[in-house]
Enzyme design. Structure first.
Site, PDB file in Angstrom:
ATOM      1  N   GLY A 184       0.835  -1.206   0.000  1.00  0.00           N
ATOM      2  CA  GLY A 184       0.000   0.000   0.000  1.00  0.00           C
ATOM      3  C   GLY A 184       0.867   1.252   0.000  1.00  0.00           C
ATOM      4  O   GLY A 184       2.101   1.172  -0.002  1.00  0.00           O
ATOM      5  N   HIS A 187       7.502  -3.951   1.358  1.00  0.00           N
ATOM      6  CA  HIS A 187       7.653  -2.911   0.337  1.00  0.00           C
ATOM      7  C   HIS A 187       8.349  -1.718   1.000  1.00  0.00           C
ATOM      8  O   HIS A 187       7.797  -1.131   1.943  1.00  0.00           O
ATOM      9  CB  HIS A 187       6.293  -2.418  -0.146  1.00  0.00           C
ATOM     10  CG  HIS A 187       5.613  -3.301  -1.141  1.00  0.00           C
ATOM     11  ND1 HIS A 187       4.966  -4.453  -0.800  1.00  0.00           N
ATOM     12  CD2 HIS A 187       5.466  -3.166  -2.487  1.00  0.00           C
ATOM     13  CE1 HIS A 187       4.450  -4.996  -1.897  1.00  0.00           C
ATOM     14  NE2 HIS A 187       4.731  -4.241  -2.925  1.00  0.00           N
ATOM     15  N   GLU A 205      10.335   2.469  -2.203  1.00  0.00           N
ATOM     16  CA  GLU A 205       9.683   2.625  -3.512  1.00  0.00           C
ATOM     17  C   GLU A 205       9.174   4.060  -3.635  1.00  0.00           C
ATOM     18  O   GLU A 205       9.597   4.808  -4.505  1.00  0.00           O
ATOM     19  CB  GLU A 205       8.525   1.625  -3.637  1.00  0.00           C
ATOM     20  CG  GLU A 205       7.750   1.724  -4.938  1.00  0.00           C
ATOM     21  CD  GLU A 205       6.465   0.885  -4.926  1.00  0.00           C
ATOM     22  OE1 GLU A 205       5.938   0.608  -3.837  1.00  0.00           O
ATOM     23  OE2 GLU A 205       5.975   0.549  -6.018  1.00  0.00           O
TER      24      GLU A 205
HETATM   25  N1  HPA Z   1       3.639  -0.890  -3.748  1.00  0.00           N
HETATM   26  C1  HPA Z   1       2.835  -1.017  -2.697  1.00  0.00           C
HETATM   27  N2  HPA Z   1       1.701  -1.700  -2.758  1.00  0.00           N
HETATM   28  C2  HPA Z   1       1.367  -2.281  -3.896  1.00  0.00           C
HETATM   29  C3  HPA Z   1       2.170  -2.178  -5.017  1.00  0.00           C
HETATM   30  C4  HPA Z   1       3.356  -1.461  -4.942  1.00  0.00           C
HETATM   31  O1  HPA Z   1       4.128  -1.320  -5.906  1.00  0.00           O
HETATM   32  N3  HPA Z   1       1.577  -2.875  -6.006  1.00  0.00           N
HETATM   33  C5  HPA Z   1       0.446  -3.392  -5.495  1.00  0.00           C
HETATM   34  N4  HPA Z   1       0.306  -3.032  -4.217  1.00  0.00           N
HETATM   35 ZN    ZN Z   2       4.483  -4.729  -5.002  1.00  0.00          ZN
END
Ligand code: HPA
Ligand code: ZN
Length: 370
Positions: free
Chosen positions: A186, A213, A216
């Site tokens: 998210g 994650h 990013e």
């Molecule tokens: N980042 C965070 N959450 C996500 C992503 C992403 O790239 N793709 C799908 N959910």
């Molecule tokens: Zn992802």
């Protein structure tokens, strides 16, 4: 072509002679709800009376998702998920999407794949989160039987919600049935991973596995928290780790202490090229740090993230990386070895895939072309 020629070819020259779809590939970072076939989205919407789709033409719908995903920031990139999640609210829909996922993997030459999703987003039709997970696992088992692709399922918690402990407990509950780990997904900006520390502690106490994650849509602080507060074993994206690396005039690198730690500890980085371009995690692909990380020994692997939104496949990502960073066949094998070494599958499974699928597969490709 002779074996020796394949060994010396790189980049575009390699792409010109090799069928990249046939290369054995390992995919660790793909979202189940980000890779639904456009035709399936339309059929499921019809079957389940979901009226929110912008079009009922599969080609137009694919283009619509892709256009929406290219706005250059993560929050807008994630908007398309309301429709894929919107049609994945029944046991049958969840099973179908999971089954088709493995069929697509087979088509794409993927031999082992970890797929992730947030069960909480699939309870609007009245399913419990356990029913949601059970349905996805049933679809994956069926897909493995028909297509022979091995898999693991990762349960995602969502950064902007306060239900991550529940998601962690769910993941642990299903570990013997094919769930292999836990993720935090998210919007990243404004939602630091350490807010979910209780969930990560629960996973750690259960001797279970964590990917997050990080790096990013936010920088080094997020990566550092993911590793040092939350105990991440792998990082999703980690693109912004580039901010901790300086390139000196003579071309040598000066690593900051976080980048040095990631390198030394062999922390796997699940990198996603097209997705990073679409979310604005990198300005353009030629400047993507994948090449820098890979050539300097970081444990990176290639991933799709969201095949539907980013209009990608493992074959496309592999071709792109080969052309951008002038990769050789030996380097492609190394990338996939990085991935399988970093998989959350049990050690025996990983060893089996390394020797019987990756090493054997690349040897056969070199031999096939003699
Ligand atoms: N980042 C965070 N959450 C996500 C992503 C992403 O790239 N793709 C799908 N959910
Ligand atoms: Zn992802």
């Amino acid at each position: 072509m002779k074996e020796a020629d394949l060994k010396v070819l790189t980049g575009k020259d390699l792409v010109a002679v090799l069928d990249f779809r046939k290369l054995p590939k390992v995919l660790l970072h793909e979202h189940l709800d980000g890779g639904v076939r456009p035709s399936t989205v339309i059929e499921l919407a019809r079957e389940n009376g979901y009226g929110g789709l912008p079009t009922e033409d599969a080609g137009e719908l694919a283009a619509w998702f892709h256009r929406g995903a290219q706005k250059g920031n993560l929050p807008e990139y994630l908007e398309g998920f309301q429709h894929t999640c919107g049609v994945m609210q029944t046991k049958e829909a969840l099973q179908r999407v999971a089954y088709e996922f493995l069929e697509d993997m087979k088509q794409d030459g993927v031999v082992y794949s970890e797929v992730r999703f947030a069960p909480l987003l699939h309870t609007e039709g009245g399913l419990t989160q356990d029913e949601v997970v059970n349905s996805v696992l049933a679809g994956l088992r069926h897909g493995e039987k028909d297509f022979g692709v091995k898999w693991g399922l990762i349960i995602c918690a969502l950064r902007h919600l306060d239900s991550s402990l529940e998601a962690a407990e769910l993941a642990i509950r299903w570990r013997d049935a094919g769930v292999v780990g836990f993720d935090l997904a998210g919007g990243e900006s404004g939602f630091p991973p350490k807010k979910h520390i209780d969930a990560f502690h629960a996973i750690q106490r259960a001797n279970f596995q964590i990917t997050i994650h990080a790096g990013e849509a936010f920088g080094l602080e997020s990566i550092w928290q993911a590793l040092q507060y939350c105990g991440a074993h792998r990082l999703g994206h980690a693109t912004r780790l580039r901010d901790d690396i300086q390139i000196r005039e003579d071309g040598s690198l000066k690593l900051g202490i976080l980048a040095q730690y990631v390198l030394d500890r062999r922390i796997p980085l699940e990198m996603c090229l097209y997705s990073n371009l679409h979310t604005g995690a990198c300005k353009n692909l030629t400047e993507h740090p994948f090449g820098l990380f890979f050539r300097n020994g970081f444990r990176v692997c290639l991933n799709t993230d969201d095949r539907l939104m980013s209009d990608t496949t493992m074959t496309k990502e592999t071709v792109l990386a080969t052309e951008l960073f002038d990769l050789s066949l030996a380097e492609l094998e190394r990338l996939n070895m990085n991935a399988v070494k970093s998989a959350f599958a049990p050690f025996d499974t990983r060893v089996d895939i390394i020797y019987n699928t990756i090493k054997a597969g690349y040897a056969a490709i070199r031999g096939e072309r003699e």
